[in-house]
Design a protein around this motif. Structure first.
Motif, PDB file in Angstrom:
ATOM      1  N   ALA A 141       0.822  -1.214   0.000  1.00 41.44           N
ATOM      2  CA  ALA A 141       0.000   0.000   0.000  1.00 41.44           C
ATOM      3  C   ALA A 141       0.854   1.261   0.000  1.00 41.44           C
ATOM      4  N   SER A 142       2.083   1.180   0.524  1.00 38.26           N
ATOM      5  CA  SER A 142       2.972   2.346   0.575  1.00 38.26           C
ATOM      6  C   SER A 142       3.525   2.722  -0.791  1.00 38.26           C
ATOM      7  N   LYS A 143       3.474   1.833  -1.750  1.00 40.77           N
ATOM      8  CA  LYS A 143       4.008   2.131  -3.083  1.00 40.77           C
ATOM      9  C   LYS A 143       3.381   3.391  -3.666  1.00 40.77           C
ATOM     10  N   ARG A 144       2.099   3.603  -3.394  1.00 38.99           N
ATOM     11  CA  ARG A 144       1.416   4.806  -3.889  1.00 38.99           C
ATOM     12  C   ARG A 144       2.039   6.066  -3.284  1.00 38.99           C
ATOM     13  N   LEU A 145       2.421   6.011  -2.000  1.00 38.93           N
ATOM     14  CA  LEU A 145       3.056   7.172  -1.374  1.00 38.93           C
ATOM     15  C   LEU A 145       4.340   7.549  -2.101  1.00 38.93           C
TER      16      LEU A 145
END
Length: 113
Positions: A85-89
């Motif tokens: 989910a952190s990839k978007r950040l």
């Protein structure tokens, strides 16, 4: 007690602040608070600094009771969900991220009066 921090050194890309903040609130906070053994989760946002050389856009601080608890949390499925989910950040962020584990002592404040 131990605190594991993720330091986001850099800046959110121009025009992406709302998306960055929304992604944290809508997708990541629920994962971060589900880590095994986590006692506290804080998302710190830099307001001012005495160092013009480094801007910390965000610091994620997670408190754990022991180093073993951190190791279990890092081996958990929640951590892998969080990394995904952190990839978007990272798409919205221009900088680097590094992690540090601190041992933390807590001291009571003196009683007033």
């Amino acid at each position: 007690m131990y605190i594991r921090c993720a330091f986001f050194r850099g800046h959110v890309k121009p025009g992406c602040q709302e998306a960055f903040d929304s992604h944290i609130q809508e997708h990541l906070v629920t994962l971060w608070t589900r880590f095994p053994h986590v006692l506290e989760v804080r998302v710190l946002r830099e307001v001012e600094s005495d160092s013009a050389d480094t801007h910390l856009e965000m610091v994620l601080a997670m408190r754990f009771p022991s180093r073993e608890a951190i190791a279990e949390a890092l081996a958990s499925t929640t951590r892998y969900e969080s990394r995904e989910a952190s990839k978007r950040l990272f798409e919205l962020f221009d900088g680097d991220v590094f992690h540090t584990v601190f041992s933390a002592d807590q001291f009571p404040l003196p009683a007033e009066g």
